[in-house]
Design an enzyme around this catalytic site. Structure first.
Site, PDB file in Angstrom:
ATOM      1  CG  ASP A  21      -3.238   7.964  -1.253  1.00 54.96           C
ATOM      2  OD1 ASP A  21      -2.886   8.726  -0.252  1.00 54.96           O
ATOM      3  OD2 ASP A  21      -2.800   6.803  -1.767  1.00 54.96           O
ATOM      4  NE  ARG A  60      -6.192   0.797  -1.720  1.00 57.80           N
ATOM      5  CZ  ARG A  60      -5.713   1.410  -0.697  1.00 57.80           C
ATOM      6  NH1 ARG A  60      -4.086   1.142  -0.560  1.00 57.80           N
ATOM      7  NH2 ARG A  60      -6.163   2.107   0.422  1.00 57.80           N
ATOM      8  CG  ASN A 112      -2.353  11.518   2.605  1.00 60.11           C
ATOM      9  OD1 ASN A 112      -1.885  10.679   2.156  1.00 60.11           O
ATOM     10  ND2 ASN A 112      -1.895  11.755   3.928  1.00 60.11           N
ATOM     11  CE  LYS A 113      -5.238   5.426   4.559  1.00 58.99           C
ATOM     12  NZ  LYS A 113      -6.252   4.559   3.768  1.00 58.99           N
ATOM     13  CD  GLN A 133      -3.157   2.753   6.809  1.00 65.67           C
ATOM     14  OE1 GLN A 133      -3.778   2.938   7.829  1.00 65.67           O
ATOM     15  NE2 GLN A 133      -3.648   2.340   5.640  1.00 65.67           N
ATOM     16  NE  ARG A 135       0.070   1.363   3.306  1.00 66.92           N
ATOM     17  CZ  ARG A 135       1.107   2.307   3.612  1.00 66.92           C
ATOM     18  NH1 ARG A 135       2.256   1.737   3.801  1.00 66.92           N
ATOM     19  NH2 ARG A 135       0.968   3.727   3.612  1.00 66.92           N
ATOM     20  N   GLY A 136       0.201   2.307  -0.092  1.00 68.98           N
ATOM     21  CA  GLY A 136       0.823   3.555  -0.410  1.00 68.98           C
ATOM     22  C   GLY A 136       0.954   3.824  -1.597  1.00 68.98           C
ATOM     23  CB  ALA A 137       0.409   7.019  -3.894  1.00 66.63           C
TER      24      ALA A 137
END
Ligand code: MRU
Length: 362
Positions: free
Chosen positions: A253, A105, A263-264, A212, A62-64
């Site tokens: 993201d 995603r 973002n998150k 996270q 995960r993570g862009a």
């Protein structure tokens, strides 16, 4: 296992593990399964695009930037594993793999960006013999990975120039080595500062619902010897009001053309609190995360994830009464007016962001 982190302060504070790598000998995509951290460091080995899609959707990777890299290798695997004997057949299997991966995603633009690069490479090389076509796809995926490492290093240098020695820094989610090829984006200045004796004190928001910050950011910073303290998300205002934080560092993201940034989930609240206390709020963005075709934040697709991630995941027992619904948007959008600067590999963009982004991309 080979990717176990080292503990304690090291002159080379950059993480020793690789979140995403392709193993030549076996032809496997190797990922650190991030759903198991921090309890277990396990490498999963994938050979099919469908497995890569599952790993992206389940947040094993995960993570862009990391999902872009994983998707690129997934597309390569889609072509490599094709049983077709002719180019049209391989093209069909490759296209099916790309479609599968693209749908994994929706928010991080890096996923579609990396797949588009793979598709262009396929089109440019498809008249070559099969072995050369596959080698070209593999080189493209390797290139995406290698470029990300260099991009993150530059973001680290540009971001560090904004920070002072001994500062307290607040982070949200994980935008570190686990989320990229190496170094991270928002954590890259922290790693560089650690190597250069800046003595940062980092507050990592735990980042509900999937933790996270608590599980991943704390794990990789602690392993690198960085002074890191986990706080619950609802403590961010308190630590800022106590003057413990001199800057907020986050990743992203997708950045829209006007600077609005996804973002998150929870990032928006942190930005609002930082503005209230006059604390700079820095977004760290590789150019691959800027979506010039997206005019503003309202056009960014926001992923909604299963209710169970809020009601029971990570806990041994259900946390909410059965039958009560949960709402679980995975990202939020911070309006550009709350952002102090966007740190890219090509320099630091300051308001007005629309003009700055255009100039930087040009
Ligand atoms: O749902 P996740 O864990 O993939 O969300 C990750 C983030 O929001 C990160 O901050 C972002 O992708 C930047 S990673 C360099």
């Amino acid at each position: 296992m080979s990717m176990a982190p080292t503990h304690g302060t090291t002159p080379e504070a950059r993480p020793a593990f690789e979140a995403v790598r392709f193993e030549d000998d076996t032809g496997e995509l190797c990922l650190v399964d991030q759903t198991l951290l921090p309890g277990e460091v396990r490498t999963i080995r994938l050979v099919e695009a469908a497995q890569v899609r599952e790993a992206i959707y389940e947040l094993r990777v995960r993570g862009a930037p990391a999902i872009g890299i994983a998707a690129a290798y997934g597309a390569y695997l889609g072509a490599r594993r094709s049983a077709a004997r002719d180019t049209a057949g391989i093209e069909g299997d490759f296209a099916a793999a790309c479609a599968l991966l693209r749908a994994a995603r929706p928010t991080a633009v890096n996923l579609g960006w990396a797949l588009q690069r793979m598709e262009r490479r396929f089109q440019a090389e498809k008249d070559r013999p099969q072995s050369e076509l596959l080698a070209a796809l593999r080189r493209e995926a390797d290139g995406i990975r290698a470029e990300d490492e260099e991009v993150c290093r530059r973001i680290g240098e540009n971001g560090l120039a904004l920070l002072g020695r001994g500062w307290g820094l607040l982070t949200h989610c994980n935008a570190g080595a686990l989320a990229t090829a190496r170094y991270g984006t928002a954590l890259a200045p922290i790693y560089l500062g650690q190597e250069r004796g800046y003595g940062f004190r980092v507050f990592a928001d735990e980042t509900r619902p999937l933790l996270q910050g608590a599980r991943l950011t704390a794990w990789e910073l602690h392993a690198a010897g960085v002074d890191v303290t986990v706080i619950c998300d609802n403590m961010a205002a308190t630590v800022m009001s106590q003057h413990r934080v001199q800057a907020v560092l986050v990743g992203c993201d997708r950045v829209a053309a006007n600077g609005d940034t996804a973002n998150k989930i929870g990032t928006l609240g942190v930005a609002i609190i930082a503005r209230h206390y006059g604390i700079p709020f820095y977004v760290h963005a590789p150019l691959s995360t800027i979506d010039a075709a997206c005019p503003d934040g309202s056009a960014i697709p926001i992923e909604e994830r299963p209710e169970a991630e809020v009601t029971e995941r990570w806990y041994r027992q259900r946390m909410t009464p059965p039958g009560v619904r949960a709402y679980n948007p995975a990202f939020d959008v911070t309006p550009h007016g709350l952002i102090s600067a966007i740190v890219t590999e090509r320099g630091v963009i300051v308001p007005p962001f629309g003009e700055g982004i255009k100039a930087t991309l040009a």
